[in-house]
Design a protein around this motif. Structure first.
Motif, PDB file in Angstrom:
ATOM      1  N   THR A 316      37.492  41.501  46.932  1.00  0.00           N
ATOM      2  CA  THR A 316      37.478  41.064  45.541  1.00  0.00           C
ATOM      3  C   THR A 316      38.853  41.239  44.910  1.00  0.00           C
ATOM      4  O   THR A 316      39.482  42.300  45.037  1.00  0.00           O
ATOM      5  N   ARG A 317      39.328  40.220  44.237  1.00  0.00           N
ATOM      6  CA  ARG A 317      40.610  40.288  43.546  1.00  0.00           C
ATOM      7  C   ARG A 317      40.455  40.974  42.201  1.00  0.00           C
ATOM      8  O   ARG A 317      39.344  41.016  41.648  1.00  0.00           O
ATOM      9  N   PRO A 318      41.538  41.522  41.646  1.00  0.00           N
ATOM     10  CA  PRO A 318      41.447  42.186  40.329  1.00  0.00           C
ATOM     11  C   PRO A 318      40.927  41.222  39.262  1.00  0.00           C
ATOM     12  O   PRO A 318      41.422  40.103  39.119  1.00  0.00           O
ATOM     13  N   GLY A 319      39.909  41.664  38.551  1.00  0.00           N
ATOM     14  CA  GLY A 319      39.334  40.853  37.482  1.00  0.00           C
ATOM     15  C   GLY A 319      38.409  39.750  37.943  1.00  0.00           C
ATOM     16  O   GLY A 319      37.916  38.963  37.119  1.00  0.00           O
TER      17      GLY A 319
END
Length: 376
Positions: A316-319
């Motif tokens: 999962t990427r940040p945000g």
């Protein structure tokens, strides 16, 4: 001048005497709210419910395309090709089919004579038992693929057993599980099936750590979510394979991925599966065909040709929300397998109106359009 339009023009003339009267430019006997030769505003309002129904029919049609088999064009259409086609039928059903049945039966004999002793006699040695069972399941899946004359090409590094990661793949048929299982023994989340498939699930596949659910039971969602988290954290458990579409799609499209697999905080490893329809269509429509008949179609075909790509693991990427993460992984799988993404949820497959009702609506819409054209 009469009507609302006349009052507006009259009041405008009182304010500005130099402004031309709009009715001076209309043909004699015409008024601004009664154009000739065109649909009036109230006509558009009258047919708006019909247009809504038409739009719904178009949407429904684009959704049903995801779950329709598209048979290849017939080639045995003339006197020269028909005898060749007949020869092919004889070869497939009278020569290849019996040989494949022998291969299938031989595989089951070897598997059961080995699996039963390992499963019941090595109860105290879990590590060794799991390793042997994993090898035996892989072998049995290889016999399945051999009984179809399967030609499967695997691209990318072979999956490994690591905690904190899951594998997700697009879904065309239950044979997706068999195709990837012959390379690596996965634990899979799958709907509970009746009959001999359900017997295999509750006996052999359950030993692999597979998790079953019943789509009609609301409590199963909580139970499955808990088992899923526990399985992912186990260091010795088989890699977990999930089909986030939740239903079989016809290998031309991908429908929306459910977010459950993408909100666990795990590394997600995408798998793209693409079948070549040159010999047989691998799509399984469970509403029209039992799994036994589905397998029979493979056994009586020339071959099952398939490509499997193990893609780059994703986190999962940040945000990034679980839904956005799921869509990003779906895009990766779709691009690699050459599938078209559609914005539909698989629940529409189970909640759509009856096809006969939809056809009646479409017929009613066509008749109303024809009637309006006749009035013009």
């Amino acid at each position: 001048m009469t009507g609302t339009a006349g009052k507006l023009v009259a009041s405008a003339s009182e304010v500005d005497l130099d402004r031309p009267n709009i009715e001076d430019y209309l043909p004699s006997g015409s008024s601004i709210n009664e154009p000739h030769g065109k649909l009036r505003l109230r006509d558009l309002l009258d047919i708006s419910p019909t247009l809504t129904e038409a739009a719904g029919a178009i949407v429904d049609d684009s959704f049903t395309r995801c779950f329709k088999s598209n048979p290849p064009e017939p080639w045995n259409w003339n006197v020269y090709l028909f005898p060749l086609w007949c020869c092919g039928v004889v070869v497939r059903y009278l020569i290849i089919f019996p040989l494949r049945c022998l291969v299938f039966a031989f595989g089951w004999m070897i598997f059961l004579s080995s699996f039963i002793p390992v499963h019941y006699l090595l109860k105290g040695q879990d590590k060794l038992r799991k390793k042997l069972e994993r090898c035996l399941v892989e072998m049995m899946c290889s016999f399945f693929v051999a009984s179809w004359t399967g030609v499967v090409k695997y691209h990318g590094p072979r999956p490994s057993i690591r905690p904190g990661q899951i594998y997700v793949a697009n879904h065309t048929s239950m044979i997706d599980f068999i195709v990837v299982e012959q390379m690596t023994a996965f634990a899979v989340i799958m709907q509970k099936h009746p009959g001999w498939v359900g017997l295999l699930q509750s006996t052999i596949l359950e030993s692999e750590g597979c998790i079953w659910f019943n789509r009609s039971e609301a409590k199963d969602r909580e139970i499955v979510a808990r088992k899923l988290r526990e399985h992912v954290q186990g260091a010795d458990n088989n890699p977990l394979l999930i089909f986030p579409e939740g239903t079989c799609v016809n290998n031309h499209y991908t429908v929306m991925f459910k977010k459950g697999a993408f909100e666990l905080g795990c590394t997600v490893c995408p798998i793209a599966i693409k079948y070549n329809k040159i010999f047989v269509d691998a799509f399984w429509n469970s509403r029209k065909q039992s799994f036994t008949m589905h397998l029979l179609r493979f056994v009586t075909s020339w071959a099952v040709v398939c490509d499997v790509w193990y893609l780059e693991p994703q986190t999962t990427r940040p945000g990034e929300t679980p839904i956005e993460f799921a869509e990003r992984v779906r895009d990766m799988i779709s691009v690699r397998a050459g599938l078209k993404m559609v914005p539909w949820d698989r629940y529409l497959k189970y909640s759509r109106p009856n096809p006969k009702h939809r056809e009646r609506k479409q017929q009613s819409f066509a008749e109303s359009i024809l009637a309006r054209l006749d009035e013009q």
